[in-house]
Design a protein around this motif. Structure first.
Motif, PDB file in Angstrom:
ATOM      1  N   ASN A 129      24.132 -20.653 -13.470  1.00  0.00           N
ATOM      2  CA  ASN A 129      24.359 -22.102 -13.582  1.00  0.00           C
ATOM      3  C   ASN A 129      24.329 -22.782 -12.217  1.00  0.00           C
ATOM      4  O   ASN A 129      25.147 -23.648 -11.908  1.00  0.00           O
ATOM      5  N   ARG A 130      23.353 -22.385 -11.424  1.00  0.00           N
ATOM      6  CA  ARG A 130      23.114 -23.050 -10.137  1.00  0.00           C
ATOM      7  C   ARG A 130      21.661 -22.815  -9.756  1.00  0.00           C
ATOM      8  O   ARG A 130      21.057 -21.820 -10.166  1.00  0.00           O
ATOM      9  N   PRO A 131      21.064 -23.712  -9.007  1.00  0.00           N
ATOM     10  CA  PRO A 131      19.631 -23.577  -8.707  1.00  0.00           C
ATOM     11  C   PRO A 131      19.341 -22.380  -7.815  1.00  0.00           C
ATOM     12  O   PRO A 131      20.130 -22.028  -6.947  1.00  0.00           O
ATOM     13  N   VAL A 132      18.190 -21.770  -8.056  1.00  0.00           N
ATOM     14  CA  VAL A 132      17.699 -20.666  -7.225  1.00  0.00           C
ATOM     15  C   VAL A 132      16.281 -21.027  -6.813  1.00  0.00           C
ATOM     16  O   VAL A 132      15.391 -21.120  -7.656  1.00  0.00           O
ATOM     17  N   HIS A 133      16.083 -21.241  -5.507  1.00  0.00           N
ATOM     18  CA  HIS A 133      14.776 -21.681  -5.020  1.00  0.00           C
ATOM     19  C   HIS A 133      14.218 -20.762  -3.940  1.00  0.00           C
ATOM     20  O   HIS A 133      13.239 -21.105  -3.287  1.00  0.00           O
ATOM     21  N   GLU A 134      14.815 -19.598  -3.745  1.00  0.00           N
ATOM     22  CA  GLU A 134      14.346 -18.684  -2.712  1.00  0.00           C
ATOM     23  C   GLU A 134      13.893 -17.373  -3.339  1.00  0.00           C
ATOM     24  O   GLU A 134      14.270 -17.043  -4.463  1.00  0.00           O
ATOM     25  N   VAL A 135      13.052 -16.652  -2.602  1.00  0.00           N
ATOM     26  CA  VAL A 135      12.595 -15.346  -3.072  1.00  0.00           C
ATOM     27  C   VAL A 135      13.784 -14.422  -3.254  1.00  0.00           C
ATOM     28  O   VAL A 135      14.673 -14.354  -2.408  1.00  0.00           O
ATOM     29  N   LEU A 136      13.832 -13.718  -4.378  1.00  0.00           N
ATOM     30  CA  LEU A 136      14.885 -12.732  -4.616  1.00  0.00           C
ATOM     31  C   LEU A 136      14.547 -11.491  -3.797  1.00  0.00           C
ATOM     32  O   LEU A 136      13.567 -10.792  -4.074  1.00  0.00           O
ATOM     33  N   ASP A 137      15.362 -11.239  -2.789  1.00  0.00           N
ATOM     34  CA  ASP A 137      15.069 -10.177  -1.822  1.00  0.00           C
ATOM     35  C   ASP A 137      15.549  -8.829  -2.366  1.00  0.00           C
ATOM     36  O   ASP A 137      16.516  -8.237  -1.884  1.00  0.00           O
ATOM     37  N   PHE A 138      14.842  -8.334  -3.380  1.00  0.00           N
ATOM     38  CA  PHE A 138      15.194  -7.055  -3.975  1.00  0.00           C
ATOM     39  C   PHE A 138      15.089  -5.931  -2.941  1.00  0.00           C
ATOM     40  O   PHE A 138      14.183  -5.931  -2.103  1.00  0.00           O
ATOM     41  N   ASP A 139      16.025  -4.982  -3.010  1.00  0.00           N
ATOM     42  CA  ASP A 139      15.786  -3.720  -2.329  1.00  0.00           C
ATOM     43  C   ASP A 139      14.464  -3.167  -2.836  1.00  0.00           C
ATOM     44  O   ASP A 139      14.120  -3.319  -4.021  1.00  0.00           O
ATOM     45  N   TYR A 140      13.729  -2.494  -1.954  1.00  0.00           N
ATOM     46  CA  TYR A 140      12.386  -2.046  -2.328  1.00  0.00           C
ATOM     47  C   TYR A 140      12.421  -1.150  -3.569  1.00  0.00           C
ATOM     48  O   TYR A 140      11.687  -1.340  -4.524  1.00  0.00           O
ATOM     49  N   GLY A 141      13.305  -0.170  -3.555  1.00  0.00           N
ATOM     50  CA  GLY A 141      13.361   0.777  -4.659  1.00  0.00           C
ATOM     51  C   GLY A 141      14.369   0.372  -5.719  1.00  0.00           C
ATOM     52  O   GLY A 141      15.349  -0.317  -5.446  1.00  0.00           O
ATOM     53  N   ILE A 142      14.116   0.788  -6.972  1.00  0.00           N
ATOM     54  CA  ILE A 142      15.064   0.620  -8.076  1.00  0.00           C
ATOM     55  C   ILE A 142      15.450   2.012  -8.568  1.00  0.00           C
ATOM     56  O   ILE A 142      14.572   2.815  -8.924  1.00  0.00           O
TER      57      ILE A 142
END
Length: 335
Positions: A148-161
C-alpha cells in the motif's frame, strides 16, 4: 490460493505451446530474442538441440527452455523486465555487471536477471529451465499493492534464489503446477479469470522467495485496519460476487494494502478474504438452485456463473457448507 505440487516424474514443459525445436544456432537465438530478450548465443562447434515452449498472458510470459549444449548467453540490460530462471535439470553459471555471481542447480536454486544489469549465463548440456519474463510494471505494481505504497525503483533481488527454503519450494511448486495446468485440457488455460489470479499468486511467491530491499517490509506483520473499514469491502463482495474479484481489487476498495486486508479479515472474521468470498458465492449458488426449475437447470452452469471452475472441488466445498451435494439441492427443489 494454494499451490498444489504435482508428481515430479511428470515433466513440466509447456508442450501445448511450442515455439521452436531446432539445431540451428541462429534460429535458436532469434526465437529466444523474440520471446524473451536480445542476446548473443554461442555453443561449442555451434552445436545444440534447442527446445523452446512459451505462452504469454497479461501479467507475464512463462516458458520452458533447453539447449542440450554447453551454451553461453550474453544478455544486455532489458530495462523493462525481470527474468526469473528456475533450473529444473542440470546447472548454470551466471555473472552480471555489478560483479554478482550465482550458480543454479536442478530444483535447488534459480536466478533473477534484473532490468538494469548485463548478464552472462553458461548452461550445462543437460540444463533445463522454466523461465518467467515479468514486466517491471506488473511486478512493481503488485508489490505496491502488497505494501500500500508506491514502488518506482528496480527491485534489487539477490542474484540467486534458494529453492530449498519454504518460500523457494513454494515458488517452484507454484510455477510447475501452473505449467502442468496450462498443459492440461480444461485446466487454467481455459479459465482466464483463474489464470490471472494464479499469475498474481506466483508473483507473490517470487517476492517472498527472493531477497530484495522490500523484503523486511513485506515480511513485517501487517497492522489490521479498524473493523469499520471492512464494511465497504464486504458490501462490494456481496454486490460483485459474480465477477472476477481479486485481493488487490478488494484492498483498493478498502483503501488498504493486501497484507492489511488479510490481517483484518483474520482478526475480524477468522478467515481470508477469498474464503469469505467463496462462502458468499456458495450461498448464491444454493439460493439459485432452490429457485430454479430442476428440469432445465444444470448444476455446472450455475457453478460456473458464480466462479467455480473445478466441479469436483466445488461439489466438495458445497457439501462441507450445506451438508449435501448441489444435485441433491436440485432434487429437493423438485420434491
Amino acid at each position: 490460493m494454494e499451490a498444489v505440487a504435482e508428481p515430479v516424474q511428470v515433466p513440466a514443459r509447456l508442450t501445448r505451446y511450442p515455439i521452436l525445436d531446432t539445431r540451428s544456432l541462429e534460429e535458436a537465438r532469434e526465437a529466444v530474442t523474440r520471446v524473451y530478450l536480445d542476446h548473443d548465443l554461442t555453443a561449442p562447434d555451434d552445436r545444440l538441440e534447442m527446445t523452446l515452449n512459451a505462452t504469454s498472458d497479461r501479467l507475464f510470459t512463462l516458458g520452458y527452455l533447453t539447449y542440450k549444449s554447453a551454451a553461453k548467453l550474453v544478455m544486455p540490460p532489458t530495462e523493462d523486465c525481470y527474468h526469473v530462471n528456475l533450473t529444473t535439470e542440470g546447472r548454470t553459471e551466471a555473472n552480471r555487471t555489478d560483479g554478482g555471481r550465482a550458480t543454479t542447480t536442478a530444483r535447488t536454486s534459480g536466478i533473477v536477471l534484473l532490468p538494469d544489469q548485463e548478464n552472462t549465463v553458461r548452461w550445462s548440456p543437460d540444463a533445463e529451465q522454466l523461465i518467467l519474463k515479468i514486466p517491471r510494471r506488473s511486478l512493481e505494481d503488485h508489490l505496491s499493492e502488497q505494501l500500500n505504497r508506491p514502488v518506482h525503483e528496480v527491485l534489487d533481488f539477490d542474484y540467486g534464489i534458494d529453492l530449498t527454503t519454504a518460500a523457494g519450494r513454494t515458488l517452484l511448486a507454484s510455477v510447475e503446477f501452473f505449467v502442468r495446468e496450462l498443459d492440461r485440457p480444461g485446466g487454467l488455460a481455459d479459465m482466464p479469470i483463474a489464470r490471472e489470479q494464479y499469475e498474481a499468486f506466483v508473483m507473490t511467491q517470487l517476492l517472498h522467495a527472493g531477497r530484495h530491499q522490500y523484503t523486511d517490509a513485506l515480511l513485517a506483520p501487517a497492522d489490521p485496519a479498524r473493523s469499520g473499514r471492512l464494511r465497504p469491502v464486504l458490501d462490494y463482495m456481496e454486490q460483485h460476487a459474480d465477477e472476477p474479484l481479486t485481493p488487490q481489487e478488494l484492498a483498493r476498495v478498502g483503501c488498504m494494502s493486501v497484507r492489511t486486508l488479510h490481517a483484518t479479515f483474520q482478526q475480524e472474521l477468522g478467515e481470508s478474504p477469498m474464503n469469505h468470498l467463496r462462502r458468499i458465492r456458495l450461498d448464491h449458488v444454493r439460493a439459485e438452485l432452490l429457485r430454479c426449475d430442476p428440469a432445465s437447470t444444470r448444476v455446472t452452469d450455475v457453478a460456473l456463473r458464480w466462479g467455480f471452475f473445478h466441479q469436483s472441488r466445488f461439489a466438495q466445498q458445497y457439501r462441507e457448507r450445506f451438508g449435501e451435494l448441489p444435485r441433491e439441492t436440485l432434487r429437493e427443489r423438485a420434491g
